[in-house]
Design a protein around this motif. Structure first.
Motif, PDB file in Angstrom:
ATOM      1  N   MET A  33      47.427  43.221  40.831  1.00  0.00           N
ATOM      2  CA  MET A  33      48.185  44.053  40.724  1.00  0.00           C
ATOM      3  C   MET A  33      47.558  45.323  41.846  1.00  0.00           C
ATOM      4  O   MET A  33      48.898  46.418  42.491  1.00  0.00           O
ATOM      5  N   GLY A  34      46.947  44.830  42.791  1.00  0.00           N
ATOM      6  CA  GLY A  34      46.581  45.873  44.114  1.00  0.00           C
ATOM      7  C   GLY A  34      47.121  44.711  45.188  1.00  0.00           C
ATOM      8  O   GLY A  34      46.973  45.110  46.681  1.00  0.00           O
ATOM      9  N   SER A  69      40.420  36.447  39.202  1.00  0.00           N
ATOM     10  CA  SER A  69      41.039  35.497  39.783  1.00  0.00           C
ATOM     11  C   SER A  69      41.546  35.603  41.002  1.00  0.00           C
ATOM     12  O   SER A  69      41.392  35.500  42.348  1.00  0.00           O
ATOM     13  N   GLY A 100      37.599  37.507  35.464  1.00  0.00           N
ATOM     14  CA  GLY A 100      36.895  35.954  35.838  1.00  0.00           C
ATOM     15  C   GLY A 100      36.582  34.967  34.617  1.00  0.00           C
ATOM     16  O   GLY A 100      35.951  34.138  34.679  1.00  0.00           O
ATOM     17  N   CYS A 139      41.165  39.411  42.873  1.00  0.00           N
ATOM     18  CA  CYS A 139      40.230  40.629  43.432  1.00  0.00           C
ATOM     19  C   CYS A 139      39.827  40.154  44.354  1.00  0.00           C
ATOM     20  O   CYS A 139      39.282  39.228  44.278  1.00  0.00           O
ATOM     21  N   SER A 179      45.897  40.565  29.752  1.00  0.00           N
ATOM     22  CA  SER A 179      45.895  41.163  30.920  1.00  0.00           C
ATOM     23  C   SER A 179      46.937  42.069  31.737  1.00  0.00           C
ATOM     24  O   SER A 179      47.792  41.955  31.056  1.00  0.00           O
ATOM     25  N   ASP A 199      36.588  42.036  30.723  1.00  0.00           N
ATOM     26  CA  ASP A 199      37.550  41.915  31.490  1.00  0.00           C
ATOM     27  C   ASP A 199      37.389  41.219  33.552  1.00  0.00           C
ATOM     28  O   ASP A 199      37.148  41.848  34.123  1.00  0.00           O
ATOM     29  N   HIS A 228      50.749  33.865  40.356  1.00  0.00           N
ATOM     30  CA  HIS A 228      49.507  35.021  39.595  1.00  0.00           C
ATOM     31  C   HIS A 228      49.118  35.467  40.450  1.00  0.00           C
ATOM     32  O   HIS A 228      47.977  35.724  41.982  1.00  0.00           O
ATOM     33  N   GLU A 230      44.196  45.131  47.317  1.00  0.00           N
ATOM     34  CA  GLU A 230      43.032  45.025  46.977  1.00  0.00           C
ATOM     35  C   GLU A 230      42.992  43.983  46.087  1.00  0.00           C
ATOM     36  O   GLU A 230      41.597  43.504  44.986  1.00  0.00           O
ATOM     37  N   THR A 252      38.475  42.857  46.183  1.00  0.00           N
ATOM     38  CA  THR A 252      37.615  44.274  45.995  1.00  0.00           C
ATOM     39  C   THR A 252      36.541  44.784  46.298  1.00  0.00           C
ATOM     40  O   THR A 252      36.150  44.866  47.280  1.00  0.00           O
ATOM     41  N   GLY A 284      43.538  37.050  32.828  1.00  0.00           N
ATOM     42  CA  GLY A 284      44.797  36.701  33.415  1.00  0.00           C
ATOM     43  C   GLY A 284      45.183  36.359  33.610  1.00  0.00           C
ATOM     44  O   GLY A 284      46.084  35.439  33.118  1.00  0.00           O
ATOM     45  N   TYR A 285      44.162  35.327  35.041  1.00  0.00           N
ATOM     46  CA  TYR A 285      44.495  33.544  35.658  1.00  0.00           C
ATOM     47  C   TYR A 285      45.084  32.666  34.514  1.00  0.00           C
ATOM     48  O   TYR A 285      46.411  32.086  34.508  1.00  0.00           O
TER      49      TYR A 285
HETATM   50  P1  XMP Z   1      41.727  37.179  35.815  1.00  0.00           P
HETATM   51  O1  XMP Z   1      40.195  36.851  36.148  1.00  0.00           O
HETATM   52  O2  XMP Z   1      41.315  36.613  34.007  1.00  0.00           O
HETATM   53  O3  XMP Z   1      41.281  39.000  35.711  1.00  0.00           O
HETATM   54  O4  XMP Z   1      43.090  37.096  35.957  1.00  0.00           O
HETATM   55  C1  XMP Z   1      42.339  39.553  35.414  1.00  0.00           C
HETATM   56  C2  XMP Z   1      42.002  40.661  36.074  1.00  0.00           C
HETATM   57  O5  XMP Z   1      41.348  41.378  37.018  1.00  0.00           O
HETATM   58  C3  XMP Z   1      42.297  42.498  37.616  1.00  0.00           C
HETATM   59  N1  XMP Z   1      42.613  42.895  38.575  1.00  0.00           N
HETATM   60  C4  XMP Z   1      42.796  43.458  39.934  1.00  0.00           C
HETATM   61  N2  XMP Z   1      41.315  43.804  40.249  1.00  0.00           N
HETATM   62  N3  XMP Z   1      43.001  43.964  42.707  1.00  0.00           N
HETATM   63  C5  XMP Z   1      41.157  44.089  41.473  1.00  0.00           C
HETATM   64  O6  XMP Z   1      39.902  43.971  42.084  1.00  0.00           O
HETATM   65  C6  XMP Z   1      43.735  43.611  41.882  1.00  0.00           C
HETATM   66  O7  XMP Z   1      44.678  43.634  42.459  1.00  0.00           O
HETATM   67  C7  XMP Z   1      43.895  43.072  40.412  1.00  0.00           C
HETATM   68  N4  XMP Z   1      44.718  43.314  39.620  1.00  0.00           N
HETATM   69  C8  XMP Z   1      44.591  42.846  38.939  1.00  0.00           C
HETATM   70  C9  XMP Z   1      41.803  43.588  36.064  1.00  0.00           C
HETATM   71  O8  XMP Z   1      41.266  44.399  35.224  1.00  0.00           O
HETATM   72  C10 XMP Z   1      42.343  41.443  35.237  1.00  0.00           C
HETATM   73  O9  XMP Z   1      42.573  42.489  33.626  1.00  0.00           O
END
Ligand code: XMP
Length: 478
Positions: free
Chosen positions: A390-391, A303, A342, A305, A53, A340, A387, A414, A307, A363-364
């Motif tokens: 980005m929001g 993980s 979870g 998020c 990510s 992308d 971890h 978010e 949102t 990402g996680y």
């Molecule tokens: P994992 O579960 O692998 O997911 O950590 C990585 C993805 O999460 C998204 N992402 C976010 N979604 N608020 C969100 O709603 C955030 O602050 C945020 N930061 C990252 C992004 O799509 C990433 O690849």
């Protein structure tokens, strides 16, 4: 009354990783024979379906290098200045190449002290010596170490240089270097102009990482996240990055689509758009933007998020993948889909592929590895890495990736921050995922990614309340 009531009836059911399971099918191959070759974007093949990510606790140069060496690809985050992001991309590109094109040289008239200084600065062990553009010698660390720094390079250099032609193959280069016991081979054209440099380290690494994701020049591939509204950054990064990922939380937005239409015209590399979550979003975007080379899908399942908690809006990753795959099928277009958010287990990766994805973005999982740029801490004697979304409040403080989120939500976080248990080097995590995905494919009777997409069957897992009963609760849906 009926009109609104009907919304319940017409509502789609959204599925995610815990709701479905791959059904075992007749298998014709053993897991070790399974081929994981797939695509990140239309023109970027990868050897394993894993992508990192673009988050500032996940992907900088070290993670991107490790992922590309093992056959995946990293997407550099954009929560930094354009120059900082460019430097990260250049670090990946410089890390390994067969023939280095941008060679650091020294003039034969320079002093030995200057040569030593350049070698120290760029952490390199030797410099081709030039007169104009012609190669006249080579000077190495050994030559400068015991030499008076004030004498001319031409007096300390080796004049009789072993050189290579531009058409040399990696195997021939290794043979030549072994024969002459040298670690650097300047590449010269017929007029003896210096056109490149081959180092033993680079060719040896090529042999070590046979599955690496490389460009035509043998350099590791890397993608870069950009804002659709920052054309200057996109133009700058596209000179070095292999693909640009338009990095917004909600791509299906009029302004974002219009901005991306303009951006695409300014660059030549593959453009991945996202994030998208619905069939409608995919159809609108793909029909309006030229040259879409990849779709990053899934909204709100990550993980970190929040949102969906905050807004009650989202498109769970598996659902989003199926929506995108059906949309592309409907219009007869083939564009790689990147699942992308979870993804926790190799089985999750296999499920995304079964629903039409080409690869999964993590990402996680990658944030927990040594190569992630996030800080490590010890809690109760155990190691953890940070971890953050980005929001999240703290990521937003840098104010670089603020336009990832819609104007109205800029002041509401978010994303959140979590400590994830440290997993060690990413190489072992990748190998665990590769074995697990292959094992899942073995059960699903698929010998390659396309077979998993086309032939696999899944079953729906009954709701928690019903789960305690029998296997009748598993109902095939594909
Ligand atoms: P994992 O579960 O692998 O997911 O950590 C990585 C993805 O999460 C998204 N992402 C976010 N979604 N608020 C969100 O709603 C955030 O602050 C945020 N930061 C990252 C992004 O799509 C990433 O690849």
């Amino acid at each position: 009354m009926v009109k609104f009531q009907r919304k319940f009836e017409e509502a789609e059911i959204v599925y995610n990783f815990d709701d479905v399971i791959l059904l075992p099918r007749l298998s014709k191959v053993e897991p070790k024979e399974i081929d994981l070759k797939t695509k990140f974007s239309s023109n970027i093949p990868i050897n394993i379906p894993l992508v990192s990510s673009p988050m500032d606790t996940v992907t900088e140069a070290e993670m991107a290098i490790a992922l590309a060496r093992h056959g995946g690809i990293g997407v550099i985050h954009r929560n930094c200045s354009a120059d900082e992001e460019l430097e990260l991309i250049k670090t990946v590109k410089r890390s390994e190449s067969f023939i280095i094109k941008e060679v650091i040289t020294i003039s034969k008239e320079a002093k030995v002290g200057e040569a030593a200084e350049i070698m120290r600065k760029y952490k390199i062990s030797g410099l081709p010596v030039v007169e104009g553009s012609k190669l006249v010698g080579i000077i190495t660390g050994r030559d400068v170490r015991f030499t008076d720094p004030s004498i001319k390079v031409s007096e300390a250099m080796t004049k009789d240089v072993v050189v290579a032609e531009p058409s040399i193959t990696p195997e021939e280069a290794i043979e030549l270097m072994k024969k002459h016991k040298v670690e650097k081979l300047p590449v010269v054209d017929k007029e003896r102009r210096l056109v490149g440099l081959i180092t033993y380290k680079d060719v040896a690494l090529r042999g070590e990482y046979r599955e690496a994701t490389r460009d035509d020049e043998g350099r590791l591939r890397v993608a870069a996240a950009v804002s659709p509204f920052d054309i200057e950054r996109a133009k700058l990064l596209s000179k070095y990055a292999d693909a640009l990922v338009i990095d917004v939380a909600h791509f299906h937005n009029e302004n974002v689509i219009e901005a991306t239409k303009k951006l695409v015209k300014e660059v030549e590399v593959d453009i991945v758009i996202g994030n998208l979550g619905t069939k409608e979003g995919v159809l609108d975007s793909v029909s309006r933007i030229d040259r879409v080379a990849g779709l990053r899908v899934g909204m709100g399942s990550g993980s970190v998020c929040i949102t969906t908690e905050v807004t009650r809006a989202g498109a769970p990753t598996l659902f989003a993948v199926a929506q995108a795959a059906d949309a592309l099928e409907e219009i007869g277009v083939r564009i790689p889909i990147i699942a992308d958010g979870g993804v926790r287990t190799p089985g999750d990766v296999a499920l995304t592929i079964a629903f039409g994805a080409s690869c999964a973005m993590l990402g996680y999982i990658f944030a927990s590895c040594k190569e992630s740029p996030s800080p490590m801490t010890i809690i109760n004697g155990r190691y953890f890495k940070l971890h953050r979304g980005m929001g999240s409040q703290s990521a937003r403080q840098k104010r670089m990736a603020l336009d990832r989120y819609a104007t109205f939500s800029k002041e509401i976080p978010e994303g959140t921050e979590i400590w994830v248990p440290y997993r060690g080097e990413v190489a072992s995590v990748i190998s665990e995922f590769v074995s697990g995905v292959k094992a899942a494919m073995g059960y699903a009777g698929a010998s390659n990614i396309v077979e998993l997409q086309e032939r696999s069957k899944v079953a729906r897992i009954a709701s928690r309340k019903e789960k305690s009963t029998t296997s009748q609760n598993i109902e095939p849906i594909k």
